[in-house]
Design a protein around this motif. Sequence first.
Motif, PDB file in Angstrom:
ATOM      1  N   VAL A  78     -28.880  37.927 103.801  1.00  0.00           N
ATOM      2  CA  VAL A  78     -27.483  38.221 103.479  1.00  0.00           C
ATOM      3  C   VAL A  78     -26.725  38.145 104.797  1.00  0.00           C
ATOM      4  CG1 VAL A  78     -25.875  40.033 102.769  1.00  0.00           C
ATOM      5  CG2 VAL A  78     -27.948  39.606 101.439  1.00  0.00           C
ATOM      6  N   PHE A  79     -25.726  37.274 104.868  1.00  0.00           N
ATOM      7  CA  PHE A  79     -25.054  36.963 106.126  1.00  0.00           C
ATOM      8  C   PHE A  79     -23.574  37.358 106.011  1.00  0.00           C
ATOM      9  CE2 PHE A  79     -28.196  33.530 105.141  1.00  0.00           C
ATOM     10  CZ  PHE A  79     -29.237  34.070 105.893  1.00  0.00           C
ATOM     11  N   LEU A  80     -23.276  38.592 106.397  1.00  0.00           N
ATOM     12  CA  LEU A  80     -21.931  39.121 106.203  1.00  0.00           C
ATOM     13  C   LEU A  80     -20.935  38.583 107.229  1.00  0.00           C
ATOM     14  CD1 LEU A  80     -22.721  42.852 105.341  1.00  0.00           C
ATOM     15  CD2 LEU A  80     -22.409  40.915 103.780  1.00  0.00           C
ATOM     16  N   HIS A  81     -21.443  38.051 108.320  1.00  0.00           N
ATOM     17  CA  HIS A  81     -20.535  37.586 109.380  1.00  0.00           C
ATOM     18  C   HIS A  81     -20.997  36.237 109.904  1.00  0.00           C
ATOM     19  CE1 HIS A  81     -17.846  37.421 112.694  1.00  0.00           C
ATOM     20  NE2 HIS A  81     -18.652  37.914 113.611  1.00  0.00           N
ATOM     21  N   ARG A  82     -20.090  35.273 109.866  1.00  0.00           N
ATOM     22  CA  ARG A  82     -20.282  33.958 110.471  1.00  0.00           C
ATOM     23  C   ARG A  82     -19.024  33.650 111.289  1.00  0.00           C
ATOM     24  NH1 ARG A  82     -23.716  29.974 107.242  1.00  0.00           N
ATOM     25  NH2 ARG A  82     -24.578  31.110 105.466  1.00  0.00           N
ATOM     26  N   ARG A  83     -19.181  32.828 112.294  1.00  0.00           N
ATOM     27  CA  ARG A  83     -17.990  32.426 113.049  1.00  0.00           C
ATOM     28  C   ARG A  83     -18.342  31.247 113.949  1.00  0.00           C
ATOM     29  NH1 ARG A  83     -14.525  37.109 115.788  1.00  0.00           N
ATOM     30  NH2 ARG A  83     -14.182  37.559 113.585  1.00  0.00           N
ATOM     31  N   PHE A  84     -17.449  30.261 113.986  1.00  0.00           N
ATOM     32  CA  PHE A  84     -17.576  29.219 114.983  1.00  0.00           C
ATOM     33  C   PHE A  84     -17.257  29.817 116.351  1.00  0.00           C
ATOM     34  CE2 PHE A  84     -16.800  26.601 111.156  1.00  0.00           C
ATOM     35  CZ  PHE A  84     -17.904  25.777 111.242  1.00  0.00           C
ATOM     36  N   ARG A  85     -17.821  29.224 117.423  1.00  0.00           N
ATOM     37  CA  ARG A  85     -17.801  29.911 118.700  1.00  0.00           C
ATOM     38  C   ARG A  85     -17.126  29.180 119.858  1.00  0.00           C
ATOM     39  NH1 ARG A  85     -17.270  34.896 118.267  1.00  0.00           N
ATOM     40  NH2 ARG A  85     -18.709  35.862 116.790  1.00  0.00           N
ATOM     41  N   HIS A  86     -16.633  27.964 119.638  1.00  0.00           N
ATOM     42  CA  HIS A  86     -15.962  27.258 120.731  1.00  0.00           C
ATOM     43  C   HIS A  86     -14.742  28.031 121.242  1.00  0.00           C
ATOM     44  CE1 HIS A  86     -18.355  23.982 119.076  1.00  0.00           C
ATOM     45  NE2 HIS A  86     -18.035  23.208 120.097  1.00  0.00           N
ATOM     46  N   TRP A 279     -20.191  30.415 102.833  1.00  0.00           N
ATOM     47  CA  TRP A 279     -20.646  31.776 103.119  1.00  0.00           C
ATOM     48  C   TRP A 279     -21.894  32.123 102.309  1.00  0.00           C
ATOM     49  CZ3 TRP A 279     -17.858  34.078 106.970  1.00  0.00           C
ATOM     50  CH2 TRP A 279     -16.633  33.493 107.278  1.00  0.00           C
ATOM     51  N   ALA A 280     -22.615  31.117 101.866  1.00  0.00           N
ATOM     52  CA  ALA A 280     -23.771  31.330 100.989  1.00  0.00           C
ATOM     53  C   ALA A 280     -24.825  32.218 101.640  1.00  0.00           C
ATOM     54  CB  ALA A 280     -24.393  29.989 100.617  1.00  0.00           C
ATOM     55  N   TYR A 281     -25.471  33.018 100.811  1.00  0.00           N
ATOM     56  CA  TYR A 281     -26.636  33.795 101.218  1.00  0.00           C
ATOM     57  C   TYR A 281     -27.897  32.995 100.859  1.00  0.00           C
ATOM     58  CZ  TYR A 281     -23.228  37.675 101.202  1.00  0.00           C
ATOM     59  OH  TYR A 281     -22.134  38.483 101.428  1.00  0.00           O
ATOM     60  N   GLY A 282     -29.045  33.564 101.201  1.00  0.00           N
ATOM     61  CA  GLY A 282     -30.300  32.926 100.838  1.00  0.00           C
ATOM     62  C   GLY A 282     -30.770  31.925 101.882  1.00  0.00           C
ATOM     63  N   LEU A 283     -31.877  31.273 101.573  1.00  0.00           N
ATOM     64  CA  LEU A 283     -32.517  30.337 102.497  1.00  0.00           C
ATOM     65  C   LEU A 283     -32.478  28.922 101.946  1.00  0.00           C
ATOM     66  CD1 LEU A 283     -35.565  32.475 103.707  1.00  0.00           C
ATOM     67  CD2 LEU A 283     -33.359  32.109 104.850  1.00  0.00           C
ATOM     68  N   GLY A 284     -31.287  28.522 101.508  1.00  0.00           N
ATOM     69  CA  GLY A 284     -31.088  27.139 101.111  1.00  0.00           C
ATOM     70  C   GLY A 284     -31.162  26.218 102.321  1.00  0.00           C
TER      71      GLY A 284
END
Length: 329
Positions: A78-86, A279-284
């Motif tokens: 479960v990935f509640l936070h993602r962000r590009f970093r440049h 924002w998908a969860y799981g291991l696709g």
Amino acid sequence: MTKKVQITLACGDYEIVRALKEGEISPDGIDLTILTEMDSTTRHWRFLRNREFDVAEVSLSSYIAAKGRNLPFAAIPVFLHRRFRHGFIFTNTASGIREPTDLIGRKVGVKNYLVTATLWQRGLLESEYGVPHTSMDWYAELDEDVDFIPPTGLRLHRLADDKSVEQMLVDGEIDALLHPDLIEPVLRKDPRVGRLFPDYKRDEIGYFERTGIFPIMHVLGIRPEIVERHPWVPINLYQAFTEAKRIAMERMENPRIVPLAWYREAWEEQQAILGDDPWAYGLGEQNRKTLETAVDYAHQQGLIDRKLDLSDLFLDLSQGRKRGDKHRV
């Protein structure tokens, strides 16, 4: 009354967890106490160092480092936070840094070396722009979430308590700063601070188009004794977080709820560039590539001394082939 398992959950106050926090949905058989007032760095420390919560949103890179040291933690995808970093690589404008290779041989600040944002930033600088992480002197403000001994060749310096990497950047004591958030000098529009990638959105879109990676920052960590005592809890938590995200996305599709003039256009742009469910969860397939890249970076940068398989990092949530999607009576 049916007795439920009492679980303490610490996470950010995100739209995608609103339905859980407000009780619109609840995990089957679980009574959640949800804590959302901590900043991320405090939450990660209190979970990984002090084991204060049963379940917690936690730094991906610190979790990888913990698993590399065989510390007793588990996680679900479960990935509640993602962000590009440049857009979070900042420079002192008097340093003469105009392009990534100008960082070679420079003094670079970080909040702490293990933070996931800087794992991705160092990784993309090395893999995309030819800037080895060992070519810079690193200055870290905070202690690490787990014990970390810098490997040979890594020049990592710990700052005194009265030092701030943001102020050091402004004062020219360091040349650049890799940071997880927007820093105060940028918010103040301080002319002494700029971005390495001024047109960062364009660069981030190009990075995604080349790699298919939308960087994952955090995973959902679980104390292993919870899993041992109640092996069904991870699956039920995963289902609840998935449903909370579905409710959030359905709500967010309505532009009236957000006070932004071109919100709907931004929503449609995200879909056009990143796909229907970035924002998908799981291991696709796409998440696996992203996570495996993070593990590769962690190994390359000395956070772990061996490569970990995703099966080492995440609990198996399988309920059997073609099972678990629908509830039948």
